[in-house]
Design a protein around this motif. Structure first.
Motif, PDB file in Angstrom:
ATOM      1  N   LYS A   1      10.323  -2.644   3.297  1.00  0.00           N
ATOM      2  CA  LYS A   1       9.789  -3.185   4.542  1.00  0.00           C
ATOM      3  C   LYS A   1       8.256  -3.263   4.479  1.00  0.00           C
ATOM      4  CE  LYS A   1      13.584  -1.134   7.209  1.00  0.00           C
ATOM      5  NZ  LYS A   1      13.934  -0.202   8.315  1.00  0.00           N
ATOM      6  N   ASN A   2       7.648  -2.266   3.860  1.00  0.00           N
ATOM      7  CA  ASN A   2       6.192  -2.207   3.768  1.00  0.00           C
ATOM      8  C   ASN A   2       5.829  -2.130   2.289  1.00  0.00           C
ATOM      9  OD1 ASN A   2       3.454  -1.835   4.250  1.00  0.00           O
ATOM     10  ND2 ASN A   2       3.670   0.378   4.545  1.00  0.00           N
ATOM     11  N   ALA A   3       5.566  -3.266   1.687  1.00  0.00           N
ATOM     12  CA  ALA A   3       5.438  -3.351   0.225  1.00  0.00           C
ATOM     13  C   ALA A   3       4.079  -2.863  -0.263  1.00  0.00           C
ATOM     14  CB  ALA A   3       5.681  -4.785  -0.228  1.00  0.00           C
ATOM     15  N   THR A   4       3.731  -1.625   0.091  1.00  0.00           N
ATOM     16  CA  THR A   4       2.506  -1.006  -0.426  1.00  0.00           C
ATOM     17  C   THR A   4       2.780   0.474  -0.679  1.00  0.00           C
ATOM     18  OG1 THR A   4       1.630  -0.412   1.763  1.00  0.00           O
ATOM     19  CG2 THR A   4       1.017  -2.578   0.869  1.00  0.00           C
TER      20      THR A   4
ATOM     21  N   ASN B   1      -3.404   0.162  -8.593  1.00  0.00           N
ATOM     22  CA  ASN B   1      -3.102   0.084  -7.167  1.00  0.00           C
ATOM     23  C   ASN B   1      -4.396   0.251  -6.370  1.00  0.00           C
ATOM     24  OD1 ASN B   1      -2.217   0.293  -4.546  1.00  0.00           O
ATOM     25  ND2 ASN B   1      -0.689   1.879  -4.949  1.00  0.00           N
ATOM     26  N   LEU B   2      -4.835  -0.821  -5.740  1.00  0.00           N
ATOM     27  CA  LEU B   2      -6.090  -0.791  -4.991  1.00  0.00           C
ATOM     28  C   LEU B   2      -6.039   0.188  -3.830  1.00  0.00           C
ATOM     29  CD1 LEU B   2      -6.886  -4.624  -4.820  1.00  0.00           C
ATOM     30  CD2 LEU B   2      -7.858  -2.929  -6.386  1.00  0.00           C
ATOM     31  N   CYS B   3      -4.855   0.401  -3.251  1.00  0.00           N
ATOM     32  CA  CYS B   3      -4.719   1.241  -2.058  1.00  0.00           C
ATOM     33  C   CYS B   3      -5.027   2.709  -2.343  1.00  0.00           C
ATOM     34  CB  CYS B   3      -3.308   1.135  -1.487  1.00  0.00           C
ATOM     35  SG  CYS B   3      -2.730  -0.552  -1.205  1.00  0.00           S
ATOM     36  N   THR B   4      -4.820   3.139  -3.586  1.00  0.00           N
ATOM     37  CA  THR B   4      -4.996   4.552  -3.913  1.00  0.00           C
ATOM     38  C   THR B   4      -6.068   4.791  -4.971  1.00  0.00           C
ATOM     39  OG1 THR B   4      -3.260   4.432  -5.591  1.00  0.00           O
ATOM     40  CG2 THR B   4      -2.584   5.047  -3.366  1.00  0.00           C
ATOM     41  N   ALA B   5      -6.660   3.740  -5.492  1.00  0.00           N
ATOM     42  CA  ALA B   5      -7.666   3.896  -6.548  1.00  0.00           C
ATOM     43  C   ALA B   5      -8.905   4.592  -5.998  1.00  0.00           C
ATOM     44  CB  ALA B   5      -8.045   2.532  -7.117  1.00  0.00           C
ATOM     45  N   PRO B   6      -9.494   5.518  -6.759  1.00  0.00           N
ATOM     46  CA  PRO B   6     -10.788   6.079  -6.349  1.00  0.00           C
ATOM     47  C   PRO B   6     -11.793   4.955  -6.110  1.00  0.00           C
ATOM     48  CG  PRO B   6      -9.885   7.309  -8.201  1.00  0.00           C
ATOM     49  CD  PRO B   6      -9.008   6.108  -8.023  1.00  0.00           C
TER      50      PRO B   6
ATOM     51  N   THR C   1      -6.549  -4.033   0.578  1.00  0.00           N
ATOM     52  CA  THR C   1      -5.458  -4.829   0.041  1.00  0.00           C
ATOM     53  C   THR C   1      -6.035  -5.802  -0.989  1.00  0.00           C
ATOM     54  OG1 THR C   1      -5.720  -6.506   1.744  1.00  0.00           O
ATOM     55  CG2 THR C   1      -4.212  -4.685   2.223  1.00  0.00           C
ATOM     56  N   ILE C   2      -5.157  -6.472  -1.702  1.00  0.00           N
ATOM     57  CA  ILE C   2      -5.637  -7.473  -2.661  1.00  0.00           C
ATOM     58  C   ILE C   2      -6.454  -8.535  -1.939  1.00  0.00           C
ATOM     59  CG2 ILE C   2      -4.913  -9.285  -4.258  1.00  0.00           C
ATOM     60  CD1 ILE C   2      -2.580  -7.547  -5.072  1.00  0.00           C
ATOM     61  N   GLU C   3      -6.011  -8.895  -0.754  1.00  0.00           N
ATOM     62  CA  GLU C   3      -6.750  -9.890   0.036  1.00  0.00           C
ATOM     63  C   GLU C   3      -8.135  -9.370   0.408  1.00  0.00           C
ATOM     64  OE1 GLU C   3      -6.296 -12.452   4.220  1.00  0.00           O
ATOM     65  OE2 GLU C   3      -4.658 -11.173   3.509  1.00  0.00           O
ATOM     66  N   ASP C   4      -8.210  -8.095   0.836  1.00  0.00           N
ATOM     67  CA  ASP C   4      -9.507  -7.497   1.169  1.00  0.00           C
ATOM     68  C   ASP C   4     -10.428  -7.516  -0.046  1.00  0.00           C
ATOM     69  OD1 ASP C   4      -8.676  -6.876   3.762  1.00  0.00           O
ATOM     70  OD2 ASP C   4      -7.880  -4.931   3.142  1.00  0.00           O
ATOM     71  N   PHE C   5      -9.888  -7.124  -1.184  1.00  0.00           N
ATOM     72  CA  PHE C   5     -10.699  -6.999  -2.391  1.00  0.00           C
ATOM     73  C   PHE C   5     -11.165  -8.365  -2.889  1.00  0.00           C
ATOM     74  CE2 PHE C   5     -11.485  -6.237  -6.918  1.00  0.00           C
ATOM     75  CZ  PHE C   5     -12.229  -5.071  -6.857  1.00  0.00           C
TER      76      PHE C   5
ATOM     77  N   THR D   1       1.220  -1.686  -5.148  1.00  0.00           N
ATOM     78  CA  THR D   1       2.328  -0.751  -5.295  1.00  0.00           C
ATOM     79  C   THR D   1       2.142   0.058  -6.575  1.00  0.00           C
ATOM     80  OG1 THR D   1       3.663  -2.412  -6.446  1.00  0.00           O
ATOM     81  CG2 THR D   1       3.923  -2.249  -4.046  1.00  0.00           C
ATOM     82  N   SER D   2       2.931   1.119  -6.714  1.00  0.00           N
ATOM     83  CA  SER D   2       2.786   2.025  -7.847  1.00  0.00           C
ATOM     84  C   SER D   2       4.135   2.377  -8.454  1.00  0.00           C
ATOM     85  CB  SER D   2       2.083   3.314  -7.408  1.00  0.00           C
ATOM     86  OG  SER D   2       0.798   3.030  -6.896  1.00  0.00           O
ATOM     87  N   SER D   3       4.109   2.635  -9.749  1.00  0.00           N
ATOM     88  CA  SER D   3       5.317   3.025 -10.468  1.00  0.00           C
ATOM     89  C   SER D   3       5.190   4.387 -11.141  1.00  0.00           C
ATOM     90  CB  SER D   3       5.665   1.973 -11.531  1.00  0.00           C
ATOM     91  OG  SER D   3       5.900   0.708 -10.951  1.00  0.00           O
ATOM     92  N   TYR D   4       3.968   4.900 -11.294  1.00  0.00           N
ATOM     93  CA  TYR D   4       3.756   6.154 -12.018  1.00  0.00           C
ATOM     94  C   TYR D   4       3.045   7.170 -11.129  1.00  0.00           C
ATOM     95  CZ  TYR D   4       4.992   3.492 -16.189  1.00  0.00           C
ATOM     96  OH  TYR D   4       5.649   2.716 -17.111  1.00  0.00           O
ATOM     97  N   PHE D   5       3.648   8.338 -11.020  1.00  0.00           N
ATOM     98  CA  PHE D   5       3.103   9.412 -10.198  1.00  0.00           C
ATOM     99  C   PHE D   5       3.118  10.715 -11.004  1.00  0.00           C
ATOM    100  CE2 PHE D   5       4.901   6.257  -7.436  1.00  0.00           C
ATOM    101  CZ  PHE D   5       4.070   6.183  -6.334  1.00  0.00           C
TER     102      PHE D   5
END
Length: 326
Positions: A80-83, A226-231, A263-267, A286-290
């Motif tokens: 539902k929230n693809a981030t 992932n731009l949302c969590t990148a330092p 977001t990608i749009e913001d960046f 989005t992220s695949s590795y934690f």
């Protein structure tokens, strides 16, 4: 009379020798008793510590499975929230939970938000061989500059993982440098599995590693950031020019507590068309590795597990574990 005195003197001498012998025997017996008791105590402590470590490992693996469940549930919500961002459940650390004679705590970190050291290589579309990616190298150099670190180390890292044996400029280092170390060794000339391999680079040192480690990771080639969590320093390192994100760290951090930002749009809003083309395969939301960091304390024994978890559309599974160091 003289014979009686001689006999008396001899008896006293014998009693003195017997007394000294008895004292020595008692002292020796005491030492042996203490030694046996101390060895028994050490054996008991070793056994208790080994049992606590085994127990700590099992508890840590259980916490790892719990973390995997959190990520799997988050993946369902992402339909539902693809981030993936700091508002998700996985971003909340696990508080200390009580155990019998101890506790367990942990946290999940998004490794996809960090700069991937293996991205310094790219696959040649024509030959299929791995080669240096100049754009990625320049991004790492900018990141190093932003954290007050010498940019020259980017070349040494490239030489550590690239498949050729030619030094990357004056600051590069190939086998000729490492063969002169004590003990001598060679560069792996392949992608790394964990960022701590940087400590093997000649002259890099622990202080530089501690400074760089919070911003980098070692993932498969081609994994985007992932731009949302990148330092915020990593965001600034993605493009040439002035610092845009890390200068407003407090306000940007507050915004990130509420939504994915940027977001990608913001960046992309401040990028040129050429920059958008170059960065398109690098950016994600989005992220695949934690990485799950789990600390278990049982009595006086502490056990630490670092587990790299990969999440795909069907499952979450550990692909790399380490104990004590990430």
């Amino acid at each position: 009379m003289n014979a009686r005195r001689s006999f008396t003197s001899g008896s006293k001498h014998q009693r003195g020798v017997a007394l000294i012998t008895a004292v020595l025997i008692v002292a020796l017996a005491t030492v042996l008793a203490i030694k046996v008791g101390f060895d028994g105590y050490l054996d008991q402590r070793r056994g208790a510590t080994a049992f606590a470590l085994d127990q700590g490992f099992e508890v840590a693996v259980g916490a790892e499975a719990w973390a995997a469940d959190i990520l799997a549930e988050d993946a369902k919500q992402n339909k539902k929230n693809a981030t993936d961002d700091f508002t998700d459940a996985w971003a909340t650390p696990i508080p200390p939970l009580p155990l019998d004679d101890g506790e367990v705590e942990g946290q999940l970190e998004d490794m996809t938000g960090r700069f991937n050291l293996n991205s310094l290589l790219k696959r040649n579309e024509q030959t299929g061989n791995l080669e240096k990616d100049p754009l990625a190298v320049r991004r790492l150099q900018r990141l190093m500059g932003l954290i007050d670190m010498e940019e020259k180390w980017a070349s040494a890292i490239v030489d550590w993982i690239d498949p050729d044996v030619e030094a990357d400029g004056a600051d590069g280092a190939e086998d000729s440098v490492y063969s002169s170390q004590t003990p001598a060794y060679r560069t792996p000339n392949m992608p790394i599995t964990r960022s701590s391999e940087l400590l093997a680079i000649a002259g890099f040192g622990l202080d530089r590693f501690r400074k760089l480690e919070p911003f980098v990771t070692a993932l498969p080639i081609g994994v985007p950031i992932n731009l949302c969590t990148a330092p915020l320093e990593v965001l600034d390192a993605l493009r040439e020019g002035k610092r845009e994100w890390s200068t407003a760290k407090q306000s940007n951090t507050e915004t990130r507590k509420q939504r994915c930002f940027p977001t990608i749009e913001d960046f992309n809003s401040s990028l040129s068309e050429q920059e958008k083309i170059e960065l398109k395969p690098v950016l994600a939301q989005t992220s695949s590795y934690f990485r799950a960091s789990i600390w278990v304390t049982i009595g006086t024994t502490q056990f630490t597990l670092y587990s790299l978890l990969k999440r795909d559309q069907t499952q979450v599974r550990p692909i790399l574990r380490s104990f004590g160091t990430p």
